[in-house]
Design an enzyme around this catalytic site. Structure first.
Site, mmCIF file in Angstrom:
data_model
loop_
_atom_site.group_PDB
_atom_site.id
_atom_site.type_symbol
_atom_site.label_atom_id
_atom_site.label_comp_id
_atom_site.label_asym_id
_atom_site.label_seq_id
_atom_site.Cartn_x
_atom_site.Cartn_y
_atom_site.Cartn_z
ATOM 1 N N ALA A 80 0.821 -1.211 0.088
ATOM 2 C CA ALA A 80 0.123 0.129 0.021
ATOM 3 C C ALA A 80 0.988 1.206 0.028
ATOM 4 O O ALA A 80 1.875 1.254 0.804
ATOM 5 C CB ALA A 80 -0.907 -0.093 1.083
ATOM 6 N N ALA A 125 4.335 3.945 3.150
ATOM 7 C CA ALA A 125 3.979 2.933 2.471
ATOM 8 C C ALA A 125 3.924 1.692 3.453
ATOM 9 O O ALA A 125 4.644 1.758 4.317
ATOM 10 C CB ALA A 125 4.890 2.497 1.282
ATOM 11 N N LYS A 126 3.109 0.571 3.234
ATOM 12 C CA LYS A 126 3.641 -0.781 4.064
ATOM 13 C C LYS A 126 2.961 -1.660 3.181
ATOM 14 O O LYS A 126 2.386 -1.602 2.607
ATOM 15 C CB LYS A 126 2.514 -0.594 5.316
ATOM 16 N N GLY A 127 3.592 -3.002 3.366
ATOM 17 C CA GLY A 127 3.201 -4.026 2.677
ATOM 18 C C GLY A 127 3.638 -5.478 3.472
ATOM 19 O O GLY A 127 3.932 -5.219 4.504
ATOM 20 N N ASP A 166 10.076 -5.825 8.843
ATOM 21 C CA ASP A 166 9.017 -5.559 9.697
ATOM 22 C C ASP A 166 8.795 -6.910 10.649
ATOM 23 O O ASP A 166 9.486 -7.774 10.444
ATOM 24 C CB ASP A 166 7.927 -5.006 9.015
#
Ligand code: NAD
Length: 435
Positions: A80, A125-127, A166
């Site tokens: 995202a 962002a993060k995914g 992460d």
């Protein structure tokens, strides 16, 4: 110490008019709530707030891998990308069974605020992949990472979107991702990810950075409230990368660490724990209580009568249920989202200062920025330089947030979000809307 209460209707700011009283709240709810809350206090064009409610893009990809037994299993991955007005997207990739599209969007928004409060030239962002990494062998995890990198290849890059480790991913995962990307590009591109091992372009000090920033912010907050660090008692929940590094530094700087914990419980020594003698999660997982003479529960740790409480294990641990019982004067958020918004209001009303995660643990993304600078300039920094520059960045961010805090009748969290949002909004205003 005293603090003004947060807006009474903080829990009504869900954007759709409903009152959300359930806990714990999702990352997306929290991120949107903070956006509306900060926007309420600022003279921001509502059209910009409207744009910030949504991610710019969400990539959803299918990641098939061959298991060691020869069968093929298919996982779903996401990235995202929330906002890039201030620079390339930046944020972690997690491997966890609970990864969803919405969680990535929420955590991506959170990264936008975190990078902006630190004034880094990045967006958020993060995914991740919805998978239990504990059920994968190292080879399977490598195949998953390489295939995921390939699926995302057109959408990541040193000038586009820079992932980092992460939950469930680590420096080795980043090395595989960097290798997969580089092989396809035909050139070694270390700047495509951060949090790599130093031998392939990672930065010295990256691993300790979130804990170091928590310790630096604790020092600054104690100074602000005239609490000498040498007289301060501190309880730290979680003894992993963030908790152990923060506890050891504060111990070194003269504070008395009276309690530390892991998932099994907490070690309590009112006279002070020799933090270097207790192995961190990385050094010997979940061993804290085996070194303790007196063991208390994690719930008891949170309500100890200490000067500083540092929740550094997981989210949603300070809730409506225990906020009245928190006896610390100062809470420094080491984990992401440890305080629910209901608890936040209770603590504010009681005059307990809460220094928010987006400031306190932002040392991780800040040293990731240093890593990216080192990669694109092909020049490594010494550990001393990394730590000096981190200290300068944390001081600058603290100063900006403190100045906002002093000008308004709100919490430290409000102040941090206002600093972040005004920078993002100004950048949107300057760039305008295309076309
Ligand atoms: P970690 O895995 O290194 O350590 C986590 C620690 O918390 C361990 O000691 C574990 O035993 C303990 N723990 C787990 N469940 C617990 C429970 N139910 N009660 C009490 N303790 C429990 O993790 P970390 O990297 O230190 O991350 C901790 C928090 O900080 C997370 O919220 C993470 O999102 C956040 N954070 C991490 C980084 C980073 O780069 N490491 C950066 C910013 C924020």
């Amino acid at each position: 110490m005293t603090m003004a209460s947060r807006s009474e209707n903080a829990r009504e700011e869900t954007g759709d008019g409903t009152v959300d009283t359930t806990e714990p709240e999702s990352a997306l709810e929290t991120a949107r709530r903070q956006l509306y809350h900060a926007a309420n206090d600022l003279d921001i064009d509502p059209n910009i707030v409207e744009r910030l409610k949504y991610p710019k893009k969400v990539h959803e990809v299918t990641v098939p891998i061959e298991r060691d037994d020869g069968t093929v299993e298919v996982f779903t991955g996401y990235r995202a990308q929330h906002d890039s007005v201030r620079g390339p997207y930046k944020g972690g990739l997690r491997y966890h069974p609970d990864v969803t599209r919405d969680e990535c969007v929420g955590l991506g928004m959170w990264m936008t605020w975190k990078c902006a409060v630190m004034d880094l030239p990045f967006g958020g962002a993060k995914g991740g992949v919805a998978v239990n990494p504990k059920e994968l062998s190292a080879k399977e995890k490598e195949r998953l990472t390489r295939r995921f990198a390939q699926e995302l290849r057109d959408n990541i890059g040193p000038n586009q979107d820079i992932p980092a480790p992460d939950m469930g991913t680590d420096p080795q995962t980043m090395a595989w991702l960097m290798d997969a990307y580089s092989m396809q590009e035909g050139e070694t591109t270390p700047g495509v990810v951060t949090g790599k091992p130093p031998v392939v372009g990672g930065s010295e000090g990256r691993e300790e950075a979130p804990g170091r920033s928590v310790a630096l912010i604790t020092q600054l907050a104690c100074e602000y409230y005239d609490q000498p660090l040498e007289d301060a008692t501190v309880a730290v929940q979680g003894y992993g990368s963030v908790g152990a590094n923060a506890a050891r530094l504060l111990d070194e700087w003269g504070a008395t660490i009276v309690a530390i914990s892991d998932v099994n419980g907490a070690m309590y020594e009112p006279e002070g724990i020799e933090t270097a003698a207790v192995p961190s999660h990385d050094e010997e997982p979940e061993a804290v209580t085996t070194y303790a003479d007196t063991v208390i529960s994690n719930d008891e740790l949170l309500t100890l009568d200490v000067d500083v409480l540092i929740p550094a294990a997981l989210g949603n641990v300070i809730t409506e249920g225990n906020a009245e019982a928190i006896a610390a004067d100062l809470v420094i958020e080491g984990a992401n989202g440890p305080t629910t918004s209901a608890a936040d209001s209770i603590l504010a009303a009681r005059g307990v200062a809460v220094i928010p995660d987006i400031l306190a643990n932002a040392g991780g993304v800040t040293v990731s920025y240093f890593e990216w600078l080192q990669d694109i300039n092909r020049r490594a920094w010494s550990l001393e330089r990394v730590n000096d520059e981190l200290e300068a960045e944390m001081q600058a961010a603290w100063d900006a947030v403190q100045s906002e805090f002093e000008q308004r009748d709100g919490s430290w969290r409000d102040a941090a979000y206002i600093v972040a949002l005004s920078r993002i909004a100004e950048a949107h205003e300057a760039r305008g809307l295309w076309p």
